[in-house]
Structures are given as C-alpha cells and as structure tokens.
Motif scaffolding. Structure first.
Motif, PDB file in Angstrom:
ATOM      1  N   ASN A  95      -0.412  46.253 -33.425  1.00  0.00           N
ATOM      2  CA  ASN A  95      -0.203  46.885 -32.127  1.00  0.00           C
ATOM      3  C   ASN A  95       0.954  47.868 -32.128  1.00  0.00           C
ATOM      4  OD1 ASN A  95      -2.334  45.509 -30.863  1.00  0.00           O
ATOM      5  ND2 ASN A  95      -1.038  43.712 -30.499  1.00  0.00           N
ATOM      6  N   GLN A  96       1.803  47.786 -33.161  1.00  0.00           N
ATOM      7  CA  GLN A  96       2.932  48.707 -33.272  1.00  0.00           C
ATOM      8  C   GLN A  96       2.615  49.904 -34.161  1.00  0.00           C
ATOM      9  OE1 GLN A  96       5.214  45.400 -34.920  1.00  0.00           O
ATOM     10  NE2 GLN A  96       6.685  45.626 -33.273  1.00  0.00           N
ATOM     11  N   SER A  97       1.460  49.884 -34.798  1.00  0.00           N
ATOM     12  CA  SER A  97       1.145  50.901 -35.788  1.00  0.00           C
ATOM     13  C   SER A  97       0.718  52.211 -35.149  1.00  0.00           C
ATOM     14  CB  SER A  97       0.029  50.391 -36.701  1.00  0.00           C
ATOM     15  OG  SER A  97      -0.474  51.425 -37.506  1.00  0.00           O
ATOM     16  N   SER A  98       1.216  53.320 -35.708  1.00  0.00           N
ATOM     17  CA  SER A  98       0.812  54.646 -35.235  1.00  0.00           C
ATOM     18  C   SER A  98      -0.616  54.987 -35.631  1.00  0.00           C
ATOM     19  CB  SER A  98       1.765  55.716 -35.786  1.00  0.00           C
ATOM     20  OG  SER A  98       3.042  55.569 -35.203  1.00  0.00           O
ATOM     21  N   VAL A  99      -1.217  54.150 -36.530  1.00  0.00           N
ATOM     22  CA  VAL A  99      -2.612  54.349 -36.868  1.00  0.00           C
ATOM     23  C   VAL A  99      -3.478  54.223 -35.618  1.00  0.00           C
ATOM     24  CG1 VAL A  99      -4.565  53.369 -38.161  1.00  0.00           C
ATOM     25  CG2 VAL A  99      -2.340  53.655 -39.273  1.00  0.00           C
ATOM     26  N   LYS A 100      -3.039  53.367 -34.679  1.00  0.00           N
ATOM     27  CA  LYS A 100      -3.780  53.226 -33.422  1.00  0.00           C
ATOM     28  C   LYS A 100      -3.749  54.514 -32.608  1.00  0.00           C
ATOM     29  CE  LYS A 100      -4.065  49.681 -30.935  1.00  0.00           C
ATOM     30  NZ  LYS A 100      -3.793  48.611 -29.946  1.00  0.00           N
ATOM     31  N   LYS A 101      -2.761  55.365 -32.876  1.00  0.00           N
ATOM     32  CA  LYS A 101      -2.627  56.626 -32.140  1.00  0.00           C
ATOM     33  C   LYS A 101      -3.277  57.788 -32.896  1.00  0.00           C
ATOM     34  CE  LYS A 101       1.849  54.941 -30.479  1.00  0.00           C
ATOM     35  NZ  LYS A 101       3.313  55.162 -30.476  1.00  0.00           N
ATOM     36  N   GLU A 103      -2.866  58.382 -36.373  1.00  0.00           N
ATOM     37  CA  GLU A 103      -2.208  58.775 -37.616  1.00  0.00           C
ATOM     38  C   GLU A 103      -3.054  58.347 -38.819  1.00  0.00           C
ATOM     39  OE1 GLU A 103       2.297  58.657 -38.571  1.00  0.00           O
ATOM     40  OE2 GLU A 103       1.527  56.729 -39.231  1.00  0.00           O
ATOM     41  N   THR A 104      -3.134  59.203 -39.823  1.00  0.00           N
ATOM     42  CA  THR A 104      -3.886  58.844 -41.015  1.00  0.00           C
ATOM     43  C   THR A 104      -3.116  57.823 -41.841  1.00  0.00           C
ATOM     44  OG1 THR A 104      -2.928  60.524 -42.474  1.00  0.00           O
ATOM     45  CG2 THR A 104      -4.820  61.185 -41.083  1.00  0.00           C
ATOM     46  N   LEU A 105      -3.844  57.118 -42.697  1.00  0.00           N
ATOM     47  CA  LEU A 105      -3.209  56.115 -43.539  1.00  0.00           C
ATOM     48  C   LEU A 105      -2.231  56.763 -44.512  1.00  0.00           C
ATOM     49  CD1 LEU A 105      -3.229  53.072 -43.937  1.00  0.00           C
ATOM     50  CD2 LEU A 105      -4.999  53.377 -45.674  1.00  0.00           C
ATOM     51  N   ILE A 106      -2.555  57.952 -45.004  1.00  0.00           N
ATOM     52  CA  ILE A 106      -1.641  58.653 -45.920  1.00  0.00           C
ATOM     53  C   ILE A 106      -0.351  59.023 -45.199  1.00  0.00           C
ATOM     54  CG2 ILE A 106      -1.316  60.781 -47.241  1.00  0.00           C
ATOM     55  CD1 ILE A 106      -4.233  60.618 -48.057  1.00  0.00           C
ATOM     56  N   ASP A 107      -0.457  59.493 -43.957  1.00  0.00           N
ATOM     57  CA  ASP A 107       0.751  59.797 -43.185  1.00  0.00           C
ATOM     58  C   ASP A 107       1.594  58.542 -42.982  1.00  0.00           C
ATOM     59  OD1 ASP A 107       0.256  62.499 -42.956  1.00  0.00           O
ATOM     60  OD2 ASP A 107      -0.810  62.323 -41.056  1.00  0.00           O
ATOM     61  N   THR A 108       0.932  57.438 -42.723  1.00  0.00           N
ATOM     62  CA  THR A 108       1.656  56.180 -42.565  1.00  0.00           C
ATOM     63  C   THR A 108       2.366  55.806 -43.858  1.00  0.00           C
ATOM     64  OG1 THR A 108       0.084  55.384 -40.907  1.00  0.00           O
ATOM     65  CG2 THR A 108       1.413  53.727 -42.020  1.00  0.00           C
ATOM     66  N   LEU A 132      -4.264  52.749 -51.896  1.00  0.00           N
ATOM     67  CA  LEU A 132      -3.965  54.115 -51.444  1.00  0.00           C
ATOM     68  C   LEU A 132      -2.490  54.237 -51.068  1.00  0.00           C
ATOM     69  CD1 LEU A 132      -6.143  56.340 -49.156  1.00  0.00           C
ATOM     70  CD2 LEU A 132      -3.699  56.143 -48.733  1.00  0.00           C
ATOM     71  N   ILE A 133      -1.983  53.263 -50.328  1.00  0.00           N
ATOM     72  CA  ILE A 133      -0.570  53.292 -49.941  1.00  0.00           C
ATOM     73  C   ILE A 133       0.320  53.097 -51.166  1.00  0.00           C
ATOM     74  CG2 ILE A 133       1.213  52.099 -48.609  1.00  0.00           C
ATOM     75  CD1 ILE A 133      -0.874  51.582 -46.460  1.00  0.00           C
ATOM     76  N   ALA A 134      -0.071  52.191 -52.051  1.00  0.00           N
ATOM     77  CA  ALA A 134       0.733  51.942 -53.254  1.00  0.00           C
ATOM     78  C   ALA A 134       0.914  53.199 -54.086  1.00  0.00           C
ATOM     79  CB  ALA A 134       0.090  50.836 -54.087  1.00  0.00           C
ATOM     80  N   ASP A 135      -0.118  54.050 -54.094  1.00  0.00           N
ATOM     81  CA  ASP A 135      -0.049  55.294 -54.872  1.00  0.00           C
ATOM     82  C   ASP A 135       0.889  56.321 -54.249  1.00  0.00           C
ATOM     83  OD1 ASP A 135      -1.877  54.285 -56.677  1.00  0.00           O
ATOM     84  OD2 ASP A 135      -3.620  55.229 -55.727  1.00  0.00           O
ATOM     85  N   LYS A 136       1.309  56.100 -53.002  1.00  0.00           N
ATOM     86  CA  LYS A 136       2.110  57.092 -52.281  1.00  0.00           C
ATOM     87  C   LYS A 136       3.563  56.672 -52.060  1.00  0.00           C
ATOM     88  CE  LYS A 136      -1.420  59.861 -51.528  1.00  0.00           C
ATOM     89  NZ  LYS A 136      -1.493  61.219 -52.117  1.00  0.00           N
ATOM     90  N   VAL A 137       3.927  55.463 -52.454  1.00  0.00           N
ATOM     91  CA  VAL A 137       5.283  54.997 -52.173  1.00  0.00           C
ATOM     92  C   VAL A 137       6.031  54.733 -53.473  1.00  0.00           C
ATOM     93  CG1 VAL A 137       4.590  54.009 -49.955  1.00  0.00           C
ATOM     94  CG2 VAL A 137       4.595  52.567 -51.993  1.00  0.00           C
ATOM     95  N   ASP A 138       7.357  54.676 -53.354  1.00  0.00           N
ATOM     96  CA  ASP A 138       8.217  54.536 -54.525  1.00  0.00           C
ATOM     97  C   ASP A 138       8.627  53.095 -54.813  1.00  0.00           C
ATOM     98  OD1 ASP A 138       8.236  57.320 -54.856  1.00  0.00           O
ATOM     99  OD2 ASP A 138       9.859  57.532 -53.387  1.00  0.00           O
TER     100      ASP A 138
END
Length: 329
Positions: A95-101, A103-108, A132-138
C-alpha cells in the motif's frame, strides 16, 4: 518451466563458501551451497531460543523489506531476522508502493538503489520481478517470493526442518501435495530436495500438475493415497486461487475428498511421518485440524521458527562481503 541445468544429487560434496551475490532462487545453487546455507542457519535456532536473542553483526546496515505483495509470516520473519542481527529494518508494504501509482518496476529499482540500502528483500506477484530488480541495484537482493517462480528461503527452512526432525534429507520420501502448478514453494522445494537427494513425490489433480517434473528427479502422482505409501514427510500446499484463471477443480469439497490430509489418509504413510505446511492453511480443504495440530506429527510451527533462523543466515551470508568478513572480500 524448471531450469534445464538442474540435476538431482546422489552425493553432497563437502563445504564451500557461498559465492553468489544474490539469492533469487534455488535454481543455480549447487547441493553443497544449499547445505552451506542450512548449516549456517542451524546455529541461530538455539540462539533464538536463548534469552539474549540480539546479535549485532549487521549493526549499521540497512535492510529494506520491499513487499509488493501482501504477506504476514514472511514479512514478520524477515523483520525479526534483521532486527535480531542488529540491522536497521525498513518495511515497505504494497500500500506504500509507488507502483500502485503507475511507477514502473525498473523505476522502483532505481529508487531503491539510490537509497543506498545494504540488502533488499523483495516479494512480488510477478515471476521474474525480483531478478529484474537485482540486476539494477548495487546491494544483495533476497527473493521472498515472486509470482509462481520461486520462494528460496521457504525451501531452505523446509529442508532444515526435515533434517532436524528426520536426521537427514537424503533418502527421505517426501510427498508434496496440492496446487503444484501455481506454487513457488513447490518449485523451490522440488529443486532443493532433489538436489539434497530426497525421494520427492508430487501429487495434484492433472489440471494442477505441471508437465515434466519427472525430468528433475520427482515422481508425479494424481492418486494421493498411492503416493503416501511409505512417506517419511507429507508437505501440504494450499490452493493458489489468486493465481488461477479458470476452473482447475470441480469444488473445494471434491478437492478435499481426494487430496485433503486426514488421519485416515495419513495412516498410509510411515507411522512416524512428518506433516508440514508452508502456511497459510485452509483447514478443512487441504488439511484437517486434527492433523495440523498433532504435536507428535506436525512440524508446522517448527517451520515458522526455523524460518527466522534461515533468514538470519541468508542475511548474514549475503552481507559478508560488504562487512569485510575474512574470506569474503
């Protein structure tokens, strides 16, 4: 689809350092790496039962639990695990996620990375979202369940529970019954238990049985009674109705008659067979209360306890490089 490179093990090689940056699934882990993680978890069970539960090895690190799918047990388990290791824990619910608004998963993923977390635990309703998220974070990413894909820590805690109660995973006849087709728990357990040389039997109506489980070391059954013959462990799964598009069973009543675990049906297994369930349970559908609550046979509450120890171990192992632990540079 299960990974084409998965091979059930006949022998478990000796210990080795866990070389992976993330834990997105059991697929890709060698048998000795699975064993290493459950060995690491073993120490935390007695520690958690002791009065002094706090360990500060993750002090100064930030853990983000990013749950895009509702959860109670898994979220609480990871939160308790992080806090017992001394981490600063931040929970981000659906309920706090901007995905509900919109936002794409990559942006998140980019946003989470900018927050400079030290480890991120992700639960998502779409298969592959965690990778997908793992590939985008450090930082290290740990999969807390993604769609119908995988739930690796559940498989690890199940393997550890079996080992503690039965003495070994290798050679145990494990019957997994329920909605195999939609269950990430079933998939991860199939991969983990066959890798650890268990005899795995998968049971479901033909409409809920994925094709090809035999290629990965399991035996498929549609007859629950036949599958229970000689079983050492009986693991029940709930119907994943939220993932079903169409009529997969005639009714829950009919399903219970053929696939519900009752005392009479359990009598077909070994007299000391262990009963397991990842939760949440639908009592009266896949399992009756007298079996689920049997103190001599049921390991369901023990699975919850073991889950915290497994998640502590995974958080510890995945952050060792960041903490400069010897041998992990």
């Amino acid at each position: 689809m299960l990974p084409s490179d998965h091979r059930p093990a006949t022998l478990i090689p000796g210990g080795a350092v866990f070389p992976h940056r993330h834990l997105t699934g059991i697929a890709g882990l060698a048998p000795h790496e699975i064993t290493f993680l459950i060995d690491e978890a073993e120490q935390w069970i007695d520690a958690n039962r002791a009065r002094a539960k706090s360990d500060k090895r993750l002090e100064g690190l930030t853990l983000i639990n990013a749950f895009f799918e509702n959860s109670t047990r898994t979220l609480l388990s990871f939160e308790i695990a992080g806090k017992r290791l001394g981490a600063d824990v931040v929970n981000m619910g659906v309920n706090q996620s901007s995905v509900k608004k919109g936002e794409t998963l990559i942006d998140t993923a980019v946003t989470l990375n900018a927050m400079r977390a030290d480890v991120i635990v992700i639960r998502h309703g779409s298969s592959g979202a965690v990778q997908l998220i793992a590939d985008k974070v450090d930082c290290p990413v740990l999969n807390a369940g993604d769609g119908s894909h995988e739930h690796p820590t559940q498989a690890l805690l199940d393997a550890l529970t079996i080992r503690r109660r039965r003495g070994s995973v290798a050679g145990q006849r494990v019957v997994i019954c329920g909605d195999i087709l939609h269950s990430r728990v079933a998939r991860s357990n199939l991969l983990a238990l066959t890798a650890l040389a268990a005899d795995v039997r998968m049971v479901a109506p033909s409409t809920l049985m994925p094709a090809g489980v035999e290629r990965f070391g399991a035996t498929a059954f549609t007859d629950f009674d036949a599958a229970l013959d000689g079983a050492d462990v009986v693991m029940m799964l709930r119907l994943q109705s939220e993932r079903m598009n169409g009529a997969f069973i005639p009714s829950t009543r009919e399903y219970h008659l053929r696939y519900g675990l009752t005392p009479e049906r359990l009598a077909r297994a070994r007299p000391d067979a262990l009963v397991m369930h990842p939760g949440p349970m639908n009592r009266g559908v896949e399992i009756v209360s007298s079996v689920a609550d049997d103190p001599a046979r049921s390991a369901i509450t023990e699975q919850v306890e073991t889950g915290i120890a497994v998640r502590m171990a995974c958080l510890d192992v995945l952050t060792r490089r960041a903490r400069g632990v010897d041998g992990w540079a």
